[in-house]
Design a protein around this motif. Structure first.
Motif, PDB file in Angstrom:
ATOM      1  N   SER A  33      43.682  35.107  37.832  1.00  0.00           N
ATOM      2  CA  SER A  33      42.554  36.049  37.892  1.00  0.00           C
ATOM      3  C   SER A  33      43.045  37.465  37.650  1.00  0.00           C
ATOM      4  O   SER A  33      44.150  37.841  38.086  1.00  0.00           O
ATOM      5  CB  SER A  33      41.858  35.979  39.259  1.00  0.00           C
ATOM      6  N   TYR A  34      42.202  38.235  36.991  1.00  0.00           N
ATOM      7  CA  TYR A  34      42.488  39.648  36.738  1.00  0.00           C
ATOM      8  C   TYR A  34      41.258  40.470  37.123  1.00  0.00           C
ATOM      9  O   TYR A  34      40.132  39.961  37.171  1.00  0.00           O
ATOM     10  CB  TYR A  34      42.812  39.893  35.263  1.00  0.00           C
ATOM     11  N   SER A  35      41.481  41.726  37.364  1.00  0.00           N
ATOM     12  CA  SER A  35      40.386  42.657  37.635  1.00  0.00           C
ATOM     13  C   SER A  35      40.603  43.901  36.775  1.00  0.00           C
ATOM     14  O   SER A  35      41.671  44.525  36.849  1.00  0.00           O
ATOM     15  CB  SER A  35      40.353  43.038  39.119  1.00  0.00           C
ATOM     16  N   ILE A  36      39.606  44.220  35.960  1.00  0.00           N
ATOM     17  CA  ILE A  36      39.726  45.373  35.064  1.00  0.00           C
ATOM     18  C   ILE A  36      38.448  46.207  35.134  1.00  0.00           C
ATOM     19  O   ILE A  36      37.365  45.673  35.406  1.00  0.00           O
ATOM     20  CB  ILE A  36      39.981  44.936  33.604  1.00  0.00           C
ATOM     21  N   PRO A  37      38.536  47.500  34.873  1.00  0.00           N
ATOM     22  CA  PRO A  37      37.320  48.317  34.826  1.00  0.00           C
ATOM     23  C   PRO A  37      36.577  48.115  33.510  1.00  0.00           C
ATOM     24  O   PRO A  37      37.185  47.775  32.488  1.00  0.00           O
ATOM     25  CB  PRO A  37      37.850  49.751  34.946  1.00  0.00           C
ATOM     26  N   GLU A  38      35.283  48.291  33.535  1.00  0.00           N
ATOM     27  CA  GLU A  38      34.501  48.238  32.300  1.00  0.00           C
ATOM     28  C   GLU A  38      34.896  49.411  31.386  1.00  0.00           C
ATOM     29  O   GLU A  38      35.590  50.331  31.797  1.00  0.00           O
ATOM     30  CB  GLU A  38      33.004  48.308  32.616  1.00  0.00           C
ATOM     31  N   GLU A  39      34.432  49.345  30.157  1.00  0.00           N
ATOM     32  CA  GLU A  39      34.591  50.419  29.168  1.00  0.00           C
ATOM     33  C   GLU A  39      36.033  50.635  28.697  1.00  0.00           C
ATOM     34  O   GLU A  39      36.346  51.679  28.119  1.00  0.00           O
ATOM     35  CB  GLU A  39      34.034  51.755  29.711  1.00  0.00           C
TER      36      GLU A  39
ATOM     37  N   THR B 255      26.548  41.331  41.207  1.00  0.00           N
ATOM     38  CA  THR B 255      27.932  41.582  41.591  1.00  0.00           C
ATOM     39  C   THR B 255      28.437  40.401  42.428  1.00  0.00           C
ATOM     40  O   THR B 255      27.686  39.852  43.236  1.00  0.00           O
ATOM     41  CB  THR B 255      28.059  42.905  42.372  1.00  0.00           C
ATOM     42  N   PRO B 256      29.682  39.941  42.280  1.00  0.00           N
ATOM     43  CA  PRO B 256      30.643  40.467  41.302  1.00  0.00           C
ATOM     44  C   PRO B 256      30.281  40.051  39.883  1.00  0.00           C
ATOM     45  O   PRO B 256      29.564  39.082  39.663  1.00  0.00           O
ATOM     46  CB  PRO B 256      31.962  39.838  41.752  1.00  0.00           C
ATOM     47  N   CYS B 257      30.822  40.796  38.925  1.00  0.00           N
ATOM     48  CA  CYS B 257      30.605  40.522  37.503  1.00  0.00           C
ATOM     49  C   CYS B 257      31.931  40.026  36.926  1.00  0.00           C
ATOM     50  O   CYS B 257      32.947  40.715  37.047  1.00  0.00           O
ATOM     51  CB  CYS B 257      30.140  41.798  36.799  1.00  0.00           C
ATOM     52  N   ALA B 258      31.925  38.841  36.329  1.00  0.00           N
ATOM     53  CA  ALA B 258      33.194  38.275  35.869  1.00  0.00           C
ATOM     54  C   ALA B 258      33.014  37.465  34.597  1.00  0.00           C
ATOM     55  O   ALA B 258      31.943  36.921  34.319  1.00  0.00           O
ATOM     56  CB  ALA B 258      33.808  37.400  36.959  1.00  0.00           C
TER      57      ALA B 258
ATOM     58  N   THR C 283      39.919  33.935  35.058  1.00  0.00           N
ATOM     59  CA  THR C 283      38.773  34.720  35.508  1.00  0.00           C
ATOM     60  C   THR C 283      39.128  36.194  35.397  1.00  0.00           C
ATOM     61  O   THR C 283      40.194  36.618  35.890  1.00  0.00           O
ATOM     62  CB  THR C 283      38.397  34.391  36.965  1.00  0.00           C
ATOM     63  N   VAL C 284      38.252  36.957  34.766  1.00  0.00           N
ATOM     64  CA  VAL C 284      38.464  38.404  34.646  1.00  0.00           C
ATOM     65  C   VAL C 284      37.262  39.104  35.270  1.00  0.00           C
ATOM     66  O   VAL C 284      36.148  39.043  34.739  1.00  0.00           O
ATOM     67  CB  VAL C 284      38.629  38.844  33.178  1.00  0.00           C
ATOM     68  N   GLU C 285      37.476  39.735  36.417  1.00  0.00           N
ATOM     69  CA  GLU C 285      36.397  40.483  37.069  1.00  0.00           C
ATOM     70  C   GLU C 285      36.262  41.850  36.405  1.00  0.00           C
ATOM     71  O   GLU C 285      37.255  42.536  36.170  1.00  0.00           O
ATOM     72  CB  GLU C 285      36.678  40.660  38.561  1.00  0.00           C
ATOM     73  N   ILE C 286      35.021  42.231  36.128  1.00  0.00           N
ATOM     74  CA  ILE C 286      34.733  43.527  35.513  1.00  0.00           C
ATOM     75  C   ILE C 286      34.197  44.458  36.587  1.00  0.00           C
ATOM     76  O   ILE C 286      33.106  44.236  37.137  1.00  0.00           O
ATOM     77  CB  ILE C 286      33.704  43.386  34.372  1.00  0.00           C
TER      78      ILE C 286
END
Length: 268
Positions: A22-28, A90-93, A110-113
């Motif tokens: 799993s990763y978590s990244i900011p949008e944009e 939310t969460p958005c993934a 899984t990549v959470e945005i």
């Protein structure tokens, strides 16, 4: 049915899921930005990614992320707008799989945005107008338009302010949907003779860093009520005339003024 889908179904049926990450990244994030070192995180050799023809399977979902086999990393393929992708959910993934051949292997990713403060609170209209009688009782309530913020959490709409607050105070009431009902309440009597037109500014603010805000201009026209009696220019008028003055002789002139207007200010 395509070969890719057949491989995916076959992998699931055989229980060949080897692991997940799993990763978590900011949008944009910009195109080409690094999401994560998938080879390292899954314990795979880059040679295996190449020989196994590693690829992503996203189903029917749009592919926002792509795999660089030569580097063993996941990178941004298309800019991700969290609001367009998930709205207020939310969460958005993003969920997808990495498939390798010879032998068949499947890894879940899984990549959470996460949200960034890229939307300011906005109102449907830039101005609102009211006509309020100067005889309006204290405590009278006037409903204002709510603001909308597409961001969530602390980046979403947090507070309102109303300025100036000489005659009105702002009141917020929680609604069942989690939003706030916005009202301005009369706290000081209006006086048309002193101020017939008023201008207030309603500001909605989010909790981002830096704070973003939206405004709506509120224009108030104070309507007249008959709250002023006519007033003569003098309290006492004196005049002296000869006793033999003829009928119709002018004795004196009097005048009065009324601060009210219209029919409330007409003098008879």
């Amino acid at each position: 049915m395509t070969r890719q889908v057949l491989l995916f179904i076959s992998a699931l049926s055989l229980g060949l899921v080897q692991g997940q990450v799993s990763y978590s990244i900011p949008e944009e994030m910009t195109k080409g930005s690094l999401v994560g070192n998938i080879a390292q995180d899954l314990g795979l050799d880059i040679k295996r990614l190449i020989s196994g023809k590693a690829r992503l399977y996203t189903g029917e979902s749009a592919q926002y992320i792509e795999l660089s086999r030569e580097r063993g990393v996941l990178v941004i393929k298309e800019r991700i707008d969290r609001e367009a992708l998930c709205g207020q959910t939310t969460p958005c993934a993003l969920h997808f799989q990495i498939i390798l051949e010879n032998p068949m292997e499947l890894y879940r990713v899984t990549v959470e945005i996460t949200d960034v403060n890229d939307n300011a609170p906005t109102f449907k209209k830039t101005e609102k107008r009211f006509e309020i009688s100067e005889s309006a009782v204290l405590g009278s309530k006037f409903v204002l338009d709510k603001a909308l913020d597409l961001d969530i959490g602390t980046n979403g709409l947090q507070s309102y302010t109303l300025k100036p607050t000489d005659n009105f105070v702002l009141k917020l009431h929680s609604q069942a949907d989690g939003s706030k009902k916005v009202e301005m309440v009369l706290q000081k009597q209006l006086d048309r003779e002193k101020e017939e037109n008023m201008s207030l500014l309603l500001t909605a603010m989010d909790g981002g860093e830096p704070v973003m805000s939206g405004t709506v201009q509120i224009y108030i026209t104070v309507l007249d009520s008959n709250d002023n009696a006519p007033v003569f220019t003098k309290a006492v008028y004196k005049s002296v005339i000869p006793e033999n003055s003829q009928k119709g002789t002018l004795v004196t002139s009097v005048s009065a003024s009324d601060a009210d207007k219209g029919s409330n200010g007409e003098k008879k």
